[in-house]
Design a protein around this motif. Structure first.
Motif, short mmCIF file in Angstrom:
data_model
loop_
_atom_site.label_atom_id
_atom_site.label_comp_id
_atom_site.label_asym_id
_atom_site.label_seq_id
_atom_site.Cartn_x
_atom_site.Cartn_y
_atom_site.Cartn_z
N ARG A 36 -14.62 5.94 -1.25
CA ARG A 36 -14.25 6.55 -2.54
C ARG A 36 -15.47 7.14 -3.23
O ARG A 36 -15.40 8.23 -3.80
N ASP A 37 -16.61 6.42 -3.21
CA ASP A 37 -17.84 6.96 -3.81
C ASP A 37 -18.20 8.29 -3.16
O ASP A 37 -18.57 9.25 -3.84
N THR B 190 -27.80 0.03 -6.62
CA THR B 190 -27.19 -1.30 -6.67
C THR B 190 -28.26 -2.30 -7.07
O THR B 190 -29.45 -2.03 -6.96
N GLY C 75 -14.46 1.19 -0.65
CA GLY C 75 -15.08 1.55 -1.93
C GLY C 75 -16.16 2.60 -1.75
O GLY C 75 -16.29 3.52 -2.56
N GLU C 76 -16.93 2.47 -0.70
CA GLU C 76 -17.98 3.45 -0.42
C GLU C 76 -17.37 4.79 0.00
O GLU C 76 -17.90 5.84 -0.34
N SER D 254 -19.21 2.25 6.53
CA SER D 254 -18.86 2.20 5.12
C SER D 254 -17.51 1.52 4.91
O SER D 254 -16.62 1.62 5.75
N ASN D 255 -17.37 0.87 3.76
CA ASN D 255 -16.10 0.24 3.40
C ASN D 255 -15.27 1.20 2.53
O ASN D 255 -15.71 2.30 2.21
#
Length: 94
Positions: A84-85, A38, A81-82, A78-79
């Motif tokens: 999904r990563d 990031t 999006g994380e 983790s959120n």
């Protein structure tokens, strides 16, 4: 793994997220840890997010590498999006 952090940020992280910054090292024990580069907007500092399981829950430490030392910046749950990563690319680029 050698972990380093600012004591003031550690206190803030404990208050805000309920865990010490040193807890972030446990994320790297997950064999499927996903590491995502990031860039912080403003100073363009290169950072990394690691997303991994600790005790059945996903956690994300934000960190930088200083040689062999991992400098923890924050550690939090983790959120989406994380998540999904992690699901898409377990054990992602290091």
């Amino acid at each position: 793994m050698v972990v380093d952090f600012d004591p003031a940020k550690d206190a803030t992280n404990r208050d805000k997220h309920g865990v010490p910054l040193a807890f972030g090292a446990r994320v790297f024990e997950d064999v499927d840890v996903a590491i995502v580069p990031t860039v912080r907007i403003g100073d363009e500092a290169e950072r990394f997010k690691a997303v991994g399981l600790v005790d059945g829950k996903l956690w994300t430490p934000i960190h930088v590498w200083r040689g062999v030392v991992v400098r923890m910046i924050s550690v939090r749950r983790s959120n989406a999006g994380e998540q999904r990563d992690y699901d898409r690319d377990p054990g992602g680029p290091e």
